[in-house]
Design a protein around this motif. Structure first.
Motif, short mmCIF file in Angstrom:
data_model
loop_
_atom_site.label_atom_id
_atom_site.label_comp_id
_atom_site.label_asym_id
_atom_site.label_seq_id
_atom_site.Cartn_x
_atom_site.Cartn_y
_atom_site.Cartn_z
N GLU A 8 0.87 -1.18 0.00
CA GLU A 8 0.00 0.00 0.00
C GLU A 8 0.90 1.22 0.00
O GLU A 8 1.93 1.23 0.67
N GLU B 275 -4.27 5.60 2.78
CA GLU B 275 -3.91 4.72 1.66
C GLU B 275 -4.30 5.42 0.35
O GLU B 275 -5.48 5.55 0.05
N GLN C 288 -2.60 1.05 -4.01
CA GLN C 288 -2.20 -0.30 -3.60
C GLN C 288 -1.87 -1.11 -4.84
O GLN C 288 -2.56 -0.99 -5.86
MG MG Z 1 -7.16 -0.88 2.19
#
Ligand code: MG
Ligand code: ATP
Ligand code: MG
Ligand code: MG
Length: 438
Positions: free
Chosen positions: A209, A282, A285
């Protein structure tokens, strides 16, 4: 753009529903408007930034060799039955019936559809590697949509998918995206740290991430503070060359999300004064998932020996709309947003401090025409607001360069150039301003 002719619905009051600063500032600056929980209209100022972020993502994807296409937002349920995810995905999936009672869904991600496209055309290993991406709206019926565009239900994502003949080749594709992501976020003025991560409903066994550290972030993270000082690969990096040196450099320093955190390793590897245990957002990813989808959906190609082999896949997401929130969380002060130049809605603003006075009007008009002609995205505040109101607006919406044009300065042939970033100011001529910004 002339502010008097623009649509910039600035809010005087701080909206009560907004819990975090980026959400408050986006509402106050007239960038977004909530139409339903987690569903936003993008007002002109917000759309400008969204487009700039999208374009940076696109340029870095293309540079790394990924190819853009565009898949629809609606998908057939049957496609997801092939992978087994129609039932597995759960209530986050928005399920829809059409007039013929066919089951559709608003795509939360596109592994199934891209695999379906791939298997329809690609038959030989000679067509590999292949990396396809799109930038498209997604829908996830989040349990708790909140923080504005950070956790929307409808949101814009860049999602890319790589196809390779074997695991070693797939790791090369993964590494290319790893490097592309480092560059993408750095270009937006962000420090996004790649951290070892769980794979979740996408599946697979290898994932990072990209996390922007922020107290308001929803992920708990652990890392060695040294990771904050690593250099980002340059624009002329050779994506077809060996990237493992860069990847090793970034992944040998401890950085992990709480889901995969290894406390014993953290404490043995990282000296106490460098241990960061904080929160983060985040923003992207990347996953390597092997043959998970190609096995289930029979996406095979003929290998060099003629035998049919399931391709090895990876998928790569960037939260394009979430990035606006992440950037504001990282770049603001008590007066408003401080956009990094690369994503700013306007690069410069001209503030006419005495609207209606012949001298300042003429000077502003001339400067506005010249900067526009030279391709600078400039907002001319030609409204009849008082000077104080114009300062507040320019600071709130975060324009990186502000050109203050008032009668006092003009008498000496000068305007004031202010940087939003650090508040620094200089008195220079209009010609010098043009030279500086072009
Ligand atoms: Mg996540
Ligand atoms: P989260 O953990 O925040 O729920 P995710 O892991 O479910 O995100 P991915 O499937 O990895 O999300 O999707 C790729 C990217 O899309 C994420 O890294 C994030 O930046 C963005 N994203 C995911 N969900 C949302 C959302 N509800 N609103 C805005 N952006 C989102
Ligand atoms: Mg999620
Ligand atoms: Mg994720």
């Amino acid at each position: 753009m002339r502010l008097s002719r623009y649509f910039l619905p600035i809010l005087k009051e701080t909206p009560k529903e907004a819990e975090i600063v980026s959400h408050r500032l986006m509402l106050r600056a007239g960038m977004i408007r909530q139409e339903a929980a987690g569903i936003y209209a993008w007002l002109p100022l917000g759309l400008r930034v969204l487009k700039k972020i999208e374009q940076i993502v696109r340029e870095e994807q293309n540079r790394a060799g990924a190819i853009e296409l565009l898949m629809p937002t609606l998908q057939l349920a049957d496609l997801w039955r092939e992978s087994g995810r129609y039932d597995a995905y759960g209530p986050e999936m928005l399920r829809i019936l059409d007039r013929h009672k066919r089951e559709l869904l608003y795509g939360p991600t596109n592994e199934e559809m891209i695999t379906e496209i791939f298997r329809g055309y690609v038959k030989s290993y000679k067509s590999l590697p292949l990396n396809l991406y799109h930038i498209q709206w997604k829908f996830r019926d989040e349990q708790r949509p909140r923080f504005g565009v950070m956790r929307g239900r409808e949101f814009l994502m860049k999602d890319g998918y790589s196809f390779d003949i074997d695991e070693a080749a797939a790791k090369r594709s993964y590494n290319q995206m790893f490097v592309a992501y480092l560059r993408t976020f750095a270009r937006m003025g962000l420090k996004a740290i790649p951290m070892r991560a769980e794979t979740g409903p996408i599946g697979g066994d290898h994932s990072h991430e990209f996390i922007v550290l922020a107290e308001t972030g929803e992920s708990g993270v652990f890392c060695d503070s040294d990771v904050l000082n690593l250099p980002v690969p340059p624009a002329d990096i050779d994506y077809n060359g060996d990237l493992t040196g860069i990847i090793d450099q970034w992944t040998s320093i401890y950085a992990a999300t709480e889901d995969v955190h290894d406390a014993a390793r953290f404490e043995s590897e990282v000296p106490a004064e460098r241990r960061l245990n904080t929160r983060g957002i985040e923003v992207g990813q990347i996953f390597y998932f092997g043959t998970k989808y190609s096995d289930a959906m029979k996406a095979t190609v003929a290998g060099a020996d003629g035998a049919e082999t399931a391709i090895h896949g990876g998928s790569y997401g960037v939260g394009v709309s979430r990035l606006l929130g992440a950037i504001i969380e990282a770049c603001h002060d008590e007066n408003g947003i401080k956009w990094p130049e690369e994503v700013a809605p306007f690069r410069a603003a001209i503030l006419n401090l005495k609207q209606g006075s012949a001298d300042t009007d003429a000077a502003c008009e001339a400067l506005y025409k010249e900067l526009s002609a030279k391709g600078v995205d400039v907002l001319y505040d030609d409204t009849d607001q008082r000077a104080g109101g114009k300062f507040a607006t320019a600071d709130l919406i975060g324009v990186p360069w502000q050109i203050l044009v008032g009668p006092k300065g003009l008498a000496e042939g000068k305007v004031e150039l202010k940087r939003r970033d650090d508040g620094s100011r200089e008195n220079i001529s209009a010609a010098e301003v043009v030279a500086k910004l072009t």
